[in-house]
Design an enzyme around this catalytic site. Structure first.
Site, PDB file in Angstrom:
ATOM      1  N   ASP A 163      11.054 -13.937  -2.290  1.00  0.00           N
ATOM      2  CA  ASP A 163      12.199 -13.119  -2.687  1.00  0.00           C
ATOM      3  C   ASP A 163      13.473 -13.727  -2.079  1.00  0.00           C
ATOM      4  OD1 ASP A 163      11.918 -12.592  -0.023  1.00  0.00           O
ATOM      5  OD2 ASP A 163      12.374 -10.457  -0.207  1.00  0.00           O
ATOM      6  N   GLU A 176       6.680  -1.975  -3.778  1.00  0.00           N
ATOM      7  CA  GLU A 176       7.260  -3.269  -4.141  1.00  0.00           C
ATOM      8  C   GLU A 176       8.199  -3.167  -5.338  1.00  0.00           C
ATOM      9  OE1 GLU A 176       7.389  -5.850  -2.444  1.00  0.00           O
ATOM     10  OE2 GLU A 176       5.930  -5.300  -0.911  1.00  0.00           O
ATOM     11  N   TYR A 209       7.153 -12.655  -7.695  1.00  0.00           N
ATOM     12  CA  TYR A 209       7.277 -12.095  -6.343  1.00  0.00           C
ATOM     13  C   TYR A 209       6.312 -10.933  -6.131  1.00  0.00           C
ATOM     14  CZ  TYR A 209       8.394  -9.015  -2.649  1.00  0.00           C
ATOM     15  OH  TYR A 209       8.230  -8.201  -1.575  1.00  0.00           O
TER      16      TYR A 209
END
Length: 352
Positions: free
Chosen positions: A137, A36, A119
């Site tokens: 996002d 991520e 996020y």
DNA sequence: CAGCCGTGGTC
DNA sequence: TGACCAAGGCT
């Protein structure tokens, strides 16, 4: 919108069409966390080889917690946004020291980790732990702006809250991981920024923009300002088989990365002027400066116009955050784009 | 909030 | 070729 039907259509499509990506083959929260961070503002195809090498080099959270920063930055070299790497390691160290090495599973705790924003917190919580938390996002804002016909400017920070509330309302509690990833995958493969493939879309019957024929007008996004331009001289200072390198400051652009000595100059600075300014700064004699290359490097918010020089030196002592290195040692230092371009020019002349 | 923080691909 | 884009976060 029929919420249940939308969830089913999205999740079924994701199950059938999802790409086989390396980070989708693990359930390890640490490895999902790595992916991520790397994916922030970075394309999937770019991330894949970095992710594989990174996991090989730092397989566990403790491996990364104990890593030397220079080794870490070398692994990150070329990916950009280098503070991500340093923040990631700071976050990993916090988990090792304060959470017994277990990535926390609450939004409050995981959000307190360095480099983990709203996020990334939601992405790790939903994907690694199956917790129904929003992960909003750019993809999700684009997709939902169309499906829900939201006309707020997605370039404005406060707009994100609207989408977080929308996801909280419609997220699947049976499979929040597939729901969140499905929204992003849809944005990447179908609901693209330009020319969305609505005829292939698994949820087009739920899409308000498609019904109104407005899919090409959304999302609303104001434009970025144009970048500033700066002029530099970058100088490979040579003494026998070594080059002088300097480490950039601990914060700001390319923090802690290495470079050949850099001088902000006027356009078309002469070799003699370069020699003079560098001799002054380095408290020694720099001579025989010769321009060997010229290039432009574009960052996210500014542009460097660089003239690359090579020069000689005999009596320069490395100052603070400087080091004399051989060509072999140079390969171990983490460097960014502009220095890579300089190294290429030196290689073409057979200097390294 | 606005500005800072990289890189490579695409049209 | 310039502008925009790609799974954001920090200050």
């Amino acid at each position: 919108m029929e919420k249940k039907q939308f969830q089913n259509d999205l999740i079924s499509w994701f199950a059938a069409e999802k790409r086989d990506l390396p980070w989708r083959r693990t359930a390890d929260p640490y490895q999902i966390w790595i992916s991520e961070i790397m994916l922030q503002q970075t394309r999937v195809d770019t991330v894949i080889p970095y992710y594989k090498r990174f996991i090989e080099k730092f397989p566990t959270l403790n491996d990364l917690a104990q890593a030397d920063e220079q080794i870490l930055l070398k692994q990150w070299e070329g990916l950009g946004y280098y503070s991500r790497a340093r923040n990631l390691q700071a976050g990993v160290k916090e988990v090792a020291e304060n959470y017994g090495g277990i990535v926390p599973n609450s939004r409050k705790e995981i959000s307190s980790l360095k480099g983990v924003g709203p996020y990334t917190a939601g992405a790790v919580l939903s994907i690694a732990y199956g917790i129904p938390e929003h992960a909003v996002d750019g993809n999700v804002m684009r997709v939902l702006s169309r499906i829900l016909l939201i006309e707020e400017d997605i370039a404005k920070p406060k707009t994100r809250k609207i989408f977080e509330e929308a996801v909280t309302e419609i997220i699947s509690h049976e499979d929040p991981s597939s729901f969140n990833q499905g929204l992003m995958e849809l944005g990447a493969l179908i609901c693209t920024p330009t020319s969305p493939k609505c005829l292939l879309c698994p949820v087009r019957e739920h899409c308000a923009a498609f019904h109104e024929g407005k899919q090409n007008e959304l999302p609303i996004k104001t434009k970025a300002k144009k970048t500033k331009s700066l002029q530099y001289a970058m100088v490979a200072i040579r003494n026998e088989d070594k080059f002088l390198m300097e480490q950039r400051p601990e914060s700001g652009l390319l923090a802690n990365m290495w470079q050949f000595p850099l001088l902000e100059t006027a356009i078309d600075a002469l070799p003699l002027e370069i020699e003079e300014q560098l001799s002054e700064r380095l408290k020694g004699v720099v001579d025989k400066a010769e321009k060997i290359t010229s290039f432009k490097h574009v960052f996210s918010h500014l542009t460097w116009n660089v003239d690359g020089f090579i020069a000689d030196s005999k009596n320069i002592v490395a100052l603070d955050r400087m080091r004399w290195v051989t060509a072999e040692e140079l390969e171990l230092l983490p460097v960014a784009g502009p220095v890579q371009k300089m190294k290429t020019a030196l290689q073409q002349r057979g200097e390294v």
